[in-house]
Design an enzyme around this catalytic site. Structure first.
Site, PDB file in Angstrom:
ATOM      1  NE  ARG A   1      -3.796   0.426   2.244  1.00 47.30           N
ATOM      2  CZ  ARG A   1      -5.085   0.166   1.728  1.00 47.30           C
ATOM      3  NH1 ARG A   1      -5.194  -1.036   1.370  1.00 47.30           N
ATOM      4  NH2 ARG A   1      -5.647   1.246   1.620  1.00 47.30           N
TER       5      ARG A   1
ATOM      6  CE1 TYR B   1      -0.771  -8.671  -1.454  1.00 47.57           C
ATOM      7  CE2 TYR B   1      -2.650  -9.956  -0.884  1.00 47.57           C
ATOM      8  CZ  TYR B   1      -1.822  -8.859  -0.912  1.00 47.57           C
ATOM      9  OH  TYR B   1      -2.707  -7.637  -0.436  1.00 47.57           O
TER      10      TYR B   1
ATOM     11  CG  ASP C   1     -12.411   2.945   2.728  1.00 46.15           C
ATOM     12  OD1 ASP C   1     -12.889   2.543   1.916  1.00 46.15           O
ATOM     13  OD2 ASP C   1     -11.377   2.826   3.515  1.00 46.15           O
TER      14      ASP C   1
END
Length: 393
Positions: free
Chosen positions: A110, A218, A295
């Site tokens: 991120r 991952y 969000d």
């Protein structure tokens, strides 16, 4: 003394959605002013999955090349039963996926994406970025919006975009609601790929599902780090205890899983955990000259991997509508809502039942789920076309 600054377009919030919106709008020729309450632009968390719907937006923003250099291109996603180790289903994510949707599926850190967006915004002369600006009040007038901040800062804007996250201050203009806690908690973190205590399945995205828990794994940072997220439902939360989602609960929930899952969950950082929230969909997230995105507008559970992806879609759509209606910002924002509200509501509503499917506890329901999943082919995209295919103009 209060210091007031007039700006044409103000964005509140400097996360992925806010920075992407600043970049998208600035590329249309409009000046943008963005304020962020934190002293620095940072992202909390670790890995991020980015479907073709979002890499398509990154291409529009001009950052896809930089993103691909920092990301990993997984060949497949695999879902396994956390208690038996059995493969349940998969999804081909390599060249077949890209041929179908026109853009790749990526996984990345991120903070890498935030930094790429921040660098692009910093290089854009028409974008002004300010930190340490905490919004305390919002006043909507007929032809402008006033944003009051702590430390006697005040902004008067023609348009305000609320990209201030799950606990958005601007959302209070629309509804007096609170985030809905799912009772699930996530422990997440990365480690050097060489230190992973289990075998790593190439560059795959691996999902282990079990009763009221799942583990996602991952690689990120061009394959140098391995991202792991261990999620479980807290019985302490369900019983109303103040302290819930503890490491002891994590170990107890994962004790009945196969060894690779148990060892992986044991290796995830215990320094911090994140309760998982969403909110009920809004009937509207535009009011006159104020609009919400990301969000702030439509927080959703993480199971679809669409939180940041939908924020990127929001950003590009908003910029497109400002171009389509250059002299009427209220019409532009209304058109943005008309385009985005059905899409984001669908994602919010789909995430909850999909999470329930992952976390089934009844043995008969689990057996039926597993039988259905085993029957599908890895290159069957029928159930995900609605997420990844290009939206109609």
């Amino acid at each position: 003394m209060t210091r007031e600054l007039h700006v044409p377009l103000l964005i509140v919030g400097g996360g992925i959605g806010g920075l992407a919106t600043a970049l998208a709008v600035a590329r249309t020729g409009r000046p943008v002013h963005l304020i962020e309450q934190a002293p620095e632009f940072t992202e909390i968390g670790a890995g991020l999955q980015i479907g073709a719907n979002a890499t398509r937006m990154m291409h529009r923003l001009g950052v896809l090349d930089a993103v691909e250099r920092a990301a990993v291109h997984p060949e497949r996603a695999t879902m396994r039963d956390a208690r038996t180790g059995e493969k349940l289903t998969g999804l081909t994510l390599g060249s077949t996926y890209q041929a179908r949707y026109g853009f790749p599926y990526l996984v990345m850190h991120r903070s890498d994406l935030l930094q790429i967006l921040l660098d692009a915004c910093t290089a854009e002369p028409s974008i002004t970025l300010e930190n340490n600006r905490t919004v305390t009040d919002v006043v909507v007038d007929a032809d402008s919006v006033r944003i009051d901040c702590a430390n006697s800062f005040q902004y008067r804007a023609d348009v305000v975009i609320g990209a201030d996250g799950l606990r958005s201050r601007l959302r209070r203009l629309f509804v007096d609601d609170e985030p809905v806690c799912s009772g699930y908690v996530a422990y997440r973190g990365t480690m050097p790929i060489a230190e992973v205590p289990t075998d790593v399945e190439s560059n795959d995205v691996v999902l282990w599902v079990g009763p009221r828990m799942h583990l996602m794994q991952y690689p990120v940072r061009a394959g140098a780090l391995y991202n792991q997220v261990a999620v479980f439902h807290s019985e302490s939360f369900a019983s109303g205890r103040d302290e819930w989602g503890t490491p002891e609960e994590l170990d107890a929930v994962y004790a009945d899983t196969v060894e690779p899952v148990r060892r992986s969950a044991g290796s995830v950082s215990r320094a911090r955990h994140w309760p998982l929230y969403d909110r009920e969909p809004l009937d509207s997230y535009v009011r006159g000259r104020v609009a919400l995105l990301g969000d702030a507008a439509h927080p959703m559970l993480q199971v679809l991997g669409q939180g940041a992806c939908q924020a990127l879609e929001d950003a590009v759509c908003l910029a497109d509508q400002l171009v389509a209606h250059p002299e009427d910002v209220e019409k532009a924002l209304a058109s943005y809502e008309e385009a985005r509200l059905p899409r984001t509501t669908e994602c919010q509503r789909a995430a909850r039942p999909w999470a329930e499917i992952w976390h089934l506890t009844d043995p008969l329901a689990v057996a039926l789920r597993n039988r259905i999943l085993r029957a599908r082919a890895d290159d069957d995209y029928d159930d995900v076309d609605w997420l990844y295919a290009e939206l109609p103009a």
